[in-house]
Enzyme design. Structure first.
Site, PDB file in Angstrom:
ATOM      1  N   GLU A  97      10.249  -1.671   3.776  1.00  0.00           N
ATOM      2  CA  GLU A  97       9.384  -1.928   3.032  1.00  0.00           C
ATOM      3  C   GLU A  97      10.218  -1.241   1.456  1.00  0.00           C
ATOM      4  O   GLU A  97      10.348  -1.816   0.702  1.00  0.00           O
ATOM      5  CB  GLU A  97       8.265  -1.045   2.685  1.00  0.00           C
ATOM      6  N   LYS A 153      -6.212   8.320  -1.887  1.00  0.00           N
ATOM      7  CA  LYS A 153      -4.022   7.964  -2.041  1.00  0.00           C
ATOM      8  C   LYS A 153      -3.589   8.974  -3.200  1.00  0.00           C
ATOM      9  O   LYS A 153      -2.579   9.110  -2.649  1.00  0.00           O
ATOM     10  CB  LYS A 153      -3.508   7.371  -1.597  1.00  0.00           C
ATOM     11  N   GLY A 200       0.897  -1.094  -0.201  1.00  0.00           N
ATOM     12  CA  GLY A 200      -0.096   0.069   0.037  1.00  0.00           C
ATOM     13  C   GLY A 200       0.865   1.356  -0.050  1.00  0.00           C
ATOM     14  O   GLY A 200       1.987   1.246  -0.457  1.00  0.00           O
ATOM     15  N   ALA A 201       0.153   2.548   0.285  1.00  0.00           N
ATOM     16  CA  ALA A 201       0.818   3.920   0.205  1.00  0.00           C
ATOM     17  C   ALA A 201      -0.047   4.760   1.620  1.00  0.00           C
ATOM     18  O   ALA A 201      -1.272   4.242   1.024  1.00  0.00           O
ATOM     19  CB  ALA A 201       1.247   4.332  -1.104  1.00  0.00           C
ATOM     20  N   LYS A 221       5.462   6.967   2.443  1.00  0.00           N
ATOM     21  CA  LYS A 221       4.667   5.219   2.454  1.00  0.00           C
ATOM     22  C   LYS A 221       5.058   5.174   4.137  1.00  0.00           C
ATOM     23  O   LYS A 221       6.407   6.512   4.966  1.00  0.00           O
ATOM     24  CB  LYS A 221       5.553   3.891   1.933  1.00  0.00           C
ATOM     25  N   GLY A 222       5.118   4.302   5.368  1.00  0.00           N
ATOM     26  CA  GLY A 222       5.355   4.602   6.294  1.00  0.00           C
ATOM     27  C   GLY A 222       4.571   5.231   7.203  1.00  0.00           C
ATOM     28  O   GLY A 222       4.726   5.156   8.381  1.00  0.00           O
ATOM     29  N   GLY A 223       3.101   5.547   6.966  1.00  0.00           N
ATOM     30  CA  GLY A 223       1.873   5.513   8.091  1.00  0.00           C
ATOM     31  C   GLY A 223       2.077   4.202   9.417  1.00  0.00           C
ATOM     32  O   GLY A 223       1.785   4.728  10.226  1.00  0.00           O
ATOM     33  N   GLY A 224       2.591   3.252   8.773  1.00  0.00           N
ATOM     34  CA  GLY A 224       2.664   2.274   9.398  1.00  0.00           C
ATOM     35  C   GLY A 224       3.961   1.565   9.908  1.00  0.00           C
ATOM     36  O   GLY A 224       4.053   1.167  10.873  1.00  0.00           O
TER      37      GLY A 224
HETATM   38  C1  5RP Z   1       3.410   0.951   6.458  1.00  0.00           C
HETATM   39  C2  5RP Z   1       3.175   1.513   4.659  1.00  0.00           C
HETATM   40  C3  5RP Z   1       1.245   1.400   4.472  1.00  0.00           C
HETATM   41  O1  5RP Z   1       1.665   1.045   3.001  1.00  0.00           O
HETATM   42  C4  5RP Z   1       1.182   2.818   4.156  1.00  0.00           C
HETATM   43  O2  5RP Z   1       0.370   3.550   5.289  1.00  0.00           O
HETATM   44  C5  5RP Z   1      -0.833   2.057   3.752  1.00  0.00           C
HETATM   45  O3  5RP Z   1      -1.225   1.863   5.005  1.00  0.00           O
HETATM   46  P1  5RP Z   1      -2.748   1.489   4.874  1.00  0.00           P
HETATM   47  O4  5RP Z   1      -2.447   0.026   3.337  1.00  0.00           O
HETATM   48  O5  5RP Z   1      -3.196   1.101   5.827  1.00  0.00           O
HETATM   49  O6  5RP Z   1      -3.572   2.102   4.867  1.00  0.00           O
HETATM   50  O7  5RP Z   1       3.656   1.901   4.440  1.00  0.00           O
HETATM   51  O8  5RP Z   1       4.327   1.445   6.840  1.00  0.00           O
END
Ligand code: 5RP
Length: 215
Positions: free
Chosen positions: A98, A116, A77-78, A89-92
């Protein structure tokens, strides 16, 4: 919409081969979908400990990068993606692994819902993984670049580091900024994925899944 994009990504998985798997909620949908074809793939490479656990719980064998010769495709994802296929990226918080797994993969397939897709990156605060002893120094350097860094509270990455989420950046040249941020001593990785953009983006929307490619 996220699940629809995740399901469409199955079409990019090479049967009999390995697949790189990202992190986050859209990737979690992808893992659930991938479980249905576990007998037709050789296994997976995980971009986080959470993803590794989920893959293994579905009976999918997980390999380290040092155990494999090639990885045809990486699916993830992104937080934001532009029509040029540059991403934040990197919300998680899994951005470093990654970025490593996507660097190895032949093709990067991004899976997102339509919210997005943006014209210019930067509304989503840019995550930066930082060596803990360097966090004050890195934060000062980010302020000099016009950013407003905030330490992600109570969060430690799979690599034992911290995340600074940087607001206030309007990112006109993502390749240049990605390169410059990497020069700050103490930065492990920044969440700009522009030097190695996605090859394909599957965008889930109410009316179906649209395929986006650069140019
Ligand atoms: C995690 C990421 C994810 O891909 C990004 O944060 C998107 O998250 P989601 O699919 O929950 O919207 O980069 O580090």
């Amino acid at each position: 919409m996220k699940r629809a994009a995740a399901r469409a990504a199955l079409g990019y998985v090479v049967e009999g081969s390995l697949v790189g798997v990202g992190s986050g909620s859209t990737s979690r949908f992808f893992i659930e979908e991938l479980a249905g074809m576990r007998g037709r793939i050789a296994g997976a490479v995980a971009s986080s400990e959470d993803t590794r656990r989920r893959l293994e719980n579905h009976g999918i064998k997980v390999f380290g990068l040092d155990e494999i010769a090639e990885l045809p495709v990486y699916i993830d994802g992104a937080d934001e993606i532009t029509p040029a296929m540059h991403m934040i990226k990197g919300g998680g918080g899994a951005l470093t692994r990654e970025k490593i797994v996507s660097a190895v993969a032949g093709k990067f397939v991004c899976i997102v819902d339509a919210t997005k897709v943006v014209d210019c990156l930067g509304r989503f605060p840019l995550p930066i993984e930082v060596i803990p002893m360097a966090s004050a120094h890195v934060a000062r350097e980010l302020v000099r670049l016009g950013g407003a860094p905030v330490a992600r509270e109570g969060f430690v990455t799979d690599n034992g580091n911290l995340i600074l989420d940087v607001g206030g950046l309007r990112i006109a040249d993502p390749v240049d900024l990605e390169t410059r941020l990497n020069q700050i001593a103490g930065v492990v990785t920044n969440g700009l994925f522009a030097r190695r953009p996605a090859d394909v983006c599957l965008v889930g929307a109410a009316e179906g899944v649209r395929t986006m490619t650069a140019g």
